[in-house]
Motif scaffolding. Structure first.
Motif, PDB file in Angstrom:
ATOM      1  N   VAL A 170       0.832  -1.200   0.000  1.00  0.00           N
ATOM      2  CA  VAL A 170       0.000   0.000   0.000  1.00  0.00           C
ATOM      3  C   VAL A 170       0.872   1.259   0.000  1.00  0.00           C
ATOM      4  O   VAL A 170       0.618   2.209  -0.752  1.00  0.00           O
ATOM      5  CB  VAL A 170      -0.939  -0.023   1.224  1.00  0.00           C
ATOM      6  CG1 VAL A 170      -1.575   1.330   1.452  1.00  0.00           C
ATOM      7  CG2 VAL A 170      -2.006  -1.095   1.028  1.00  0.00           C
ATOM      8  N   ALA A 171       1.929   1.268   0.814  1.00  0.00           N
ATOM      9  CA  ALA A 171       2.831   2.421   0.847  1.00  0.00           C
ATOM     10  C   ALA A 171       3.508   2.618  -0.510  1.00  0.00           C
ATOM     11  O   ALA A 171       3.643   3.757  -0.989  1.00  0.00           O
ATOM     12  CB  ALA A 171       3.878   2.239   1.933  1.00  0.00           C
ATOM     13  N   TRP A 186       9.482   1.374  -6.285  1.00  0.00           N
ATOM     14  CA  TRP A 186       8.935   1.642  -4.954  1.00  0.00           C
ATOM     15  C   TRP A 186       8.685   0.384  -4.140  1.00  0.00           C
ATOM     16  O   TRP A 186       8.452   0.458  -2.927  1.00  0.00           O
ATOM     17  CB  TRP A 186       7.627   2.437  -5.093  1.00  0.00           C
ATOM     18  CG  TRP A 186       7.811   3.698  -5.853  1.00  0.00           C
ATOM     19  CD1 TRP A 186       7.397   3.983  -7.124  1.00  0.00           C
ATOM     20  CD2 TRP A 186       8.500   4.876  -5.412  1.00  0.00           C
ATOM     21  NE1 TRP A 186       7.774   5.240  -7.495  1.00  0.00           N
ATOM     22  CE2 TRP A 186       8.458   5.814  -6.467  1.00  0.00           C
ATOM     23  CE3 TRP A 186       9.154   5.226  -4.228  1.00  0.00           C
ATOM     24  CZ2 TRP A 186       9.047   7.069  -6.363  1.00  0.00           C
ATOM     25  CZ3 TRP A 186       9.736   6.484  -4.129  1.00  0.00           C
ATOM     26  CH2 TRP A 186       9.675   7.384  -5.189  1.00  0.00           C
ATOM     27  N   VAL A 187       8.716  -0.762  -4.777  1.00  0.00           N
ATOM     28  CA  VAL A 187       8.366  -2.017  -4.111  1.00  0.00           C
ATOM     29  C   VAL A 187       9.610  -2.678  -3.521  1.00  0.00           C
ATOM     30  O   VAL A 187      10.633  -2.816  -4.194  1.00  0.00           O
ATOM     31  CB  VAL A 187       7.672  -2.972  -5.107  1.00  0.00           C
ATOM     32  CG1 VAL A 187       7.517  -4.360  -4.495  1.00  0.00           C
ATOM     33  CG2 VAL A 187       6.309  -2.419  -5.507  1.00  0.00           C
ATOM     34  N   GLY A 188       9.501  -3.103  -2.258  1.00  0.00           N
ATOM     35  CA  GLY A 188      10.578  -3.838  -1.595  1.00  0.00           C
ATOM     36  C   GLY A 188      10.079  -5.163  -1.061  1.00  0.00           C
ATOM     37  O   GLY A 188       8.943  -5.577  -1.328  1.00  0.00           O
ATOM     38  N   ARG A 225      -8.016   6.246  -1.671  1.00  0.00           N
ATOM     39  CA  ARG A 225      -8.109   5.203  -2.689  1.00  0.00           C
ATOM     40  C   ARG A 225      -7.042   4.124  -2.512  1.00  0.00           C
ATOM     41  O   ARG A 225      -7.320   2.942  -2.702  1.00  0.00           O
ATOM     42  CB  ARG A 225      -8.005   5.817  -4.090  1.00  0.00           C
ATOM     43  CG  ARG A 225      -9.263   6.554  -4.526  1.00  0.00           C
ATOM     44  CD  ARG A 225      -9.117   7.192  -5.888  1.00  0.00           C
ATOM     45  NE  ARG A 225     -10.384   7.740  -6.335  1.00  0.00           N
ATOM     46  CZ  ARG A 225     -11.284   7.073  -7.073  1.00  0.00           C
ATOM     47  NH1 ARG A 225     -11.021   5.824  -7.449  1.00  0.00           N
ATOM     48  NH2 ARG A 225     -12.411   7.637  -7.446  1.00  0.00           N
ATOM     49  N   LEU A 226      -5.832   4.514  -2.150  1.00  0.00           N
ATOM     50  CA  LEU A 226      -4.718   3.570  -2.117  1.00  0.00           C
ATOM     51  C   LEU A 226      -4.202   3.259  -0.720  1.00  0.00           C
ATOM     52  O   LEU A 226      -3.391   2.357  -0.544  1.00  0.00           O
ATOM     53  CB  LEU A 226      -3.550   4.116  -2.957  1.00  0.00           C
ATOM     54  CG  LEU A 226      -3.829   4.400  -4.426  1.00  0.00           C
ATOM     55  CD1 LEU A 226      -2.566   4.933  -5.102  1.00  0.00           C
ATOM     56  CD2 LEU A 226      -4.341   3.165  -5.148  1.00  0.00           C
ATOM     57  N   TYR A 253       9.291   3.047   6.383  1.00  0.00           N
ATOM     58  CA  TYR A 253       8.745   3.144   5.035  1.00  0.00           C
ATOM     59  C   TYR A 253       7.251   3.425   5.014  1.00  0.00           C
ATOM     60  O   TYR A 253       6.779   4.274   4.260  1.00  0.00           O
ATOM     61  CB  TYR A 253       9.047   1.834   4.302  1.00  0.00           C
ATOM     62  CG  TYR A 253       8.716   1.826   2.838  1.00  0.00           C
ATOM     63  CD1 TYR A 253       9.521   2.499   1.921  1.00  0.00           C
ATOM     64  CD2 TYR A 253       7.627   1.115   2.355  1.00  0.00           C
ATOM     65  CE1 TYR A 253       9.229   2.471   0.571  1.00  0.00           C
ATOM     66  CE2 TYR A 253       7.333   1.080   1.010  1.00  0.00           C
ATOM     67  CZ  TYR A 253       8.134   1.757   0.122  1.00  0.00           C
ATOM     68  OH  TYR A 253       7.842   1.721  -1.223  1.00  0.00           O
ATOM     69  N   VAL A 254       6.488   2.734   5.834  1.00  0.00           N
ATOM     70  CA  VAL A 254       5.034   2.899   5.828  1.00  0.00           C
ATOM     71  C   VAL A 254       4.627   4.173   6.558  1.00  0.00           C
ATOM     72  O   VAL A 254       3.776   4.926   6.079  1.00  0.00           O
ATOM     73  CB  VAL A 254       4.345   1.661   6.436  1.00  0.00           C
ATOM     74  CG1 VAL A 254       2.834   1.837   6.452  1.00  0.00           C
ATOM     75  CG2 VAL A 254       4.720   0.407   5.642  1.00  0.00           C
ATOM     76  N   ALA A 255       5.211   4.436   7.711  1.00  0.00           N
ATOM     77  CA  ALA A 255       4.882   5.660   8.441  1.00  0.00           C
ATOM     78  C   ALA A 255       5.195   6.900   7.610  1.00  0.00           C
ATOM     79  O   ALA A 255       4.453   7.891   7.637  1.00  0.00           O
ATOM     80  CB  ALA A 255       5.648   5.705   9.764  1.00  0.00           C
ATOM     81  N   THR A 256       6.267   6.842   6.849  1.00  0.00           N
ATOM     82  CA  THR A 256       6.637   7.991   6.020  1.00  0.00           C
ATOM     83  C   THR A 256       5.622   8.226   4.915  1.00  0.00           C
ATOM     84  O   THR A 256       5.471   9.358   4.439  1.00  0.00           O
ATOM     85  CB  THR A 256       8.050   7.801   5.444  1.00  0.00           C
ATOM     86  OG1 THR A 256       8.963   7.535   6.516  1.00  0.00           O
ATOM     87  CG2 THR A 256       8.530   9.044   4.713  1.00  0.00           C
TER      88      THR A 256
END
Length: 340
Positions: A170-171, A186-188, A225-226, A253-256
């Motif tokens: 999602v991030a 962007w995907v890890g 939406r995302l 990563y997600v919090a940012t």
């Protein structure tokens, strides 16, 4: 963008954010100059205390009630096989937090930090973003409002973190929508997916961007939406902290991603925030550079749950202790610098 609709109040709050207290920052700098050390000898630690004073509005900053908030959500996109762990881990990890068995419990105990976990309907996943919105705008705003209420009165520094299987996907989708470029950038690996899992994550982000094309010009609509409930709640908490003059330390990563949404609405929205660390996940370093945030720590972590932010808060406590408790030249009877 428009001032009508569910997001109007959020835009109004962002527009009303207070700035730093420059007099408080100057008072911190004045004391710093009198401490028993060469000017600038503590490097960035000195700037951290000035930042703390500026955003607390206190010439003598405090860390009496630091708080780590972890927001937990679940995601419909996990049906696409984007995580190495099943959705059942969400509830199991909440139980682990409650029992004191997680890494974040130990870090908070080591540094004397308050710790709260918020269950954001963990048993009810948001919509699968590859075929529809995560949630509607009203639900998104309500979740942001919940995050705003999580900032307890008296908190003098806030660290924000998250937990949720699938939320690195999602991030990544949020970053791709905000900044463009190929999804694979962007995907890890998130929780440790293999190469096939990476391929599924990339495909999910690409599908989400294609499905929502034409509706991703507004950062807040990107969020609805995302995004996910934990990301919306973190955005609300970051905003509420600013309005209450509470400095914020961001986790990874997600919090940012929550911070990036606010920054896209107003580039000054993160002036009260520090990046706790740079994650090993995805393109976190790229995101931090875009946000103008220099991380305090680089430990190769990708755990989430507020762990990097909490470690950075320990560093901030040490910086404040030096500023507050170190003797001045006058108190210690130490000669000051001679410029002769």
């Amino acid at each position: 963008m428009t001032d009508a609709g569910p997001f109007a109040d959020i835009r109004g709050l962002i527009a009303s954010m207070p700035g730093p207290d420059r007099e408080a920052a100057s008072a911190v700098a004045e004391r710093e100059a009198r401490l028993t050390k060469p000017a600038g000898a503590l490097g960035r630690l000195e700037h951290l205390v000035a930042w703390l004073g500026a955003w607390q509005g206190k010439p003598s900053p405090t860390l009496d009630r630091p708080l780590v908030c972890v927001f937990a959500g679940s995601h419909g996109v996990t049906a696409r096989g984007v995580s190495a762990f099943p959705d059942a881990v969400n509830r199991q990890m909440l139980d682990n937090f409650a029992a004191g068995g997680a890494a974040i419990n130990q870090i908070c105990a080591a540094y004397g930090l308050g710790f709260k976990v918020f269950d954001l309907a963990i048993d009810l996943p948001t919509g699968d973003i590859t075929v529809g919105p995560a949630f509607d705008e009203k639900a998104c705003v309500a979740t942001m409002a919940f995050g705003m209420e999580a900032v307890a009165a008296g908190t003098d520094c806030l660290a924000v973190g998250e937990m949720g299987i699938g939320n690195t996907t999602v991030a990544a989708a949020i970053y791709a929508a905000l900044y463009g470029g190929e999804a694979r950038h962007w995907v890890g690996r998130g929780t440790g997916v293999d190469d096939a899992g990476i391929a599924r994550k990339i495909a999910a982000v690409e599908a989400a961007l294609a499905h929502h094309a034409g509706h991703l010009d507004d950062p807040l609509e990107i969020l609805s939406r995302l995004g996910g409930r934990e990301i919306a709640a973190m955005a609300g908490a970051i905003l509420a902290a600013r309005l209450q003059r509470v400095p914020v330390i961001l986790d990874g990563y997600v919090a940012t991603a929550a911070a990036a949404i606010l920054h896209a609405v107003d580039p000054a929205a993160l002036d009260h925030c520090l990046a706790g660390h740079v994650s090993a996940e995805g393109a976190h370093a790229d995101v931090l550079e875009r946000l103008g945030l220099v991380p305090l720590l680089a430990l190769g972590m990708r755990l989430g749950e507020g762990s990097g932010a909490a470690l950075a808060m320990g560093l901030l406590k040490a910086a404040l202790a030096c500023h507050r408790d170190m003797a001045t030249f006058e108190q210690a009877g130490v000669s000051g610098r001679s410029d002769a």
